[in-house]
Motif scaffolding. Structure first.
Motif, short mmCIF file in Angstrom:
data_model
loop_
_atom_site.label_atom_id
_atom_site.label_comp_id
_atom_site.label_asym_id
_atom_site.label_seq_id
_atom_site.Cartn_x
_atom_site.Cartn_y
_atom_site.Cartn_z
N GLY A 12 0.69 -1.13 0.10
CA GLY A 12 0.04 -0.06 -0.03
C GLY A 12 0.82 1.28 0.03
N LEU A 13 1.91 1.08 -0.48
CA LEU A 13 2.90 2.35 -0.62
C LEU A 13 3.07 2.83 -1.96
CD1 LEU A 13 5.98 0.87 1.43
CD2 LEU A 13 4.15 2.30 2.28
N GLU A 14 3.58 4.17 -1.89
CA GLU A 14 3.66 4.97 -3.06
C GLU A 14 4.89 4.29 -3.86
OE1 GLU A 14 5.23 9.41 -4.39
OE2 GLU A 14 4.46 9.30 -2.51
N ARG A 15 4.87 4.38 -5.15
CA ARG A 15 6.07 3.82 -5.72
C ARG A 15 7.37 4.65 -5.79
NH1 ARG A 15 5.58 1.45 -11.54
NH2 ARG A 15 3.79 -0.07 -10.42
N ARG A 16 8.23 4.66 -4.85
CA ARG A 16 9.29 5.51 -4.89
C ARG A 16 10.52 4.69 -4.18
NH1 ARG A 16 9.57 8.40 0.20
NH2 ARG A 16 7.89 8.04 1.56
N LEU A 17 11.72 5.29 -4.38
CA LEU A 17 12.70 4.61 -3.70
C LEU A 17 13.31 4.90 -2.38
CD1 LEU A 17 15.03 4.79 -7.15
CD2 LEU A 17 13.99 3.06 -5.96
N GLU A 18 12.66 6.23 -1.88
CA GLU A 18 13.09 6.47 -0.79
C GLU A 18 12.19 6.07 0.23
OE1 GLU A 18 15.73 10.34 0.02
OE2 GLU A 18 14.36 10.94 -1.69
N TRP A 19 12.40 4.96 1.19
CA TRP A 19 11.55 4.50 2.30
C TRP A 19 12.36 3.72 3.19
CZ3 TRP A 19 6.82 5.51 2.64
CH2 TRP A 19 5.96 5.49 1.33
N SER A 20 12.25 4.38 4.46
CA SER A 20 13.01 3.88 5.61
C SER A 20 12.49 2.39 5.98
CB SER A 20 12.99 4.87 6.66
OG SER A 20 11.69 4.69 7.19
N GLY A 21 13.20 1.78 6.73
CA GLY A 21 13.16 0.39 6.99
C GLY A 21 11.89 0.35 8.09
N GLU A 22 11.77 1.41 8.97
CA GLU A 22 10.71 1.66 9.77
C GLU A 22 9.31 1.99 8.90
OE1 GLU A 22 9.84 5.11 12.79
OE2 GLU A 22 11.63 4.36 13.27
#
Length: 177
Positions: free
Chosen positions: A8-18
């Motif tokens: 359920g996330l936006e398709r982008r590269l910058e995601w933290s592990g948290e």
């Protein structure tokens, strides 16, 4: 499978592990069999998290979803190969010390190896720290990849090398205890 959509996330590269783990927990509330979901649906959710939690795998997945042509095999920057020249000898040293310790006939012989083993552990830790810095530097360039200003496949190749070397370092480090 689109791992971003699964979580359920936006398709982008910058995601933290948290943030990725939080999305997994949220989606798991309804996708887990105990919450009314299916085993297959929850397995897809687990696969999505495994894909996205690793920055290199996330980048490769994103590149494929975006239809950006390239290969995981190919050229890397000169800095990456500099790592190989420092990692290889330390891994060989660790192998040699492990063989010596395995062949030691007494506690005394093993105890005499301990200072060299500790020195090698410290070398492995130092190289791992350098790899972590290099990996973080590559990850900081994800916005450039998203904007098309930097070849994502080159970054993906470099992250793949860093991941492989980190796994080797961790395995040697663990074997030395």
């Amino acid at each position: 499978m689109d791992a971003f959509a699964e979580l359920g996330l936006e398709r982008r590269l910058e995601w933290s592990g948290e943030a990725l783990r939080a999305a997994f927990r949220e989606a798991g509330k309804t996708r887990h069999p105990d919450g009314g979901g299916t085993v297959e649906g929850f397995e897809r959710l687990q696969q999505a998290l495994a894909c996205l939690i690793d920055p290199g795998a996330r980048l490769r997945h994103w590149l494929e979803l975006e239809g950006r042509e390239g290969e995981l095999r190919g050229a890397v920057g000169p800095g990456v190969m500099d790592f190989f020249s420092s990692i290889g000898p330390v891994l060989q040293e660790a192998d040699g010390l492990l063989k010596e310790r395995e062949g030691a006939q007494s506690q005394l012989a093993r105890a005499l190896l301990e200072p060299r083993i500790q020195e090698c552990r410290e070398k492995l830790e130092g190289i791992q720290e350098q790899l972590d810095v290099a990996r973080e530097e590559r990850e900081s360039r994800f916005p450039e990849v998203e904007r098309g200003e930097l070849d994502g496949w080159t970054v993906a190749r470099e992250l793949a090398f860093f991941g492989k070397w980190s796994a080797q370092i961790r395995a040697k480090f663990a074997a030395m205890w």
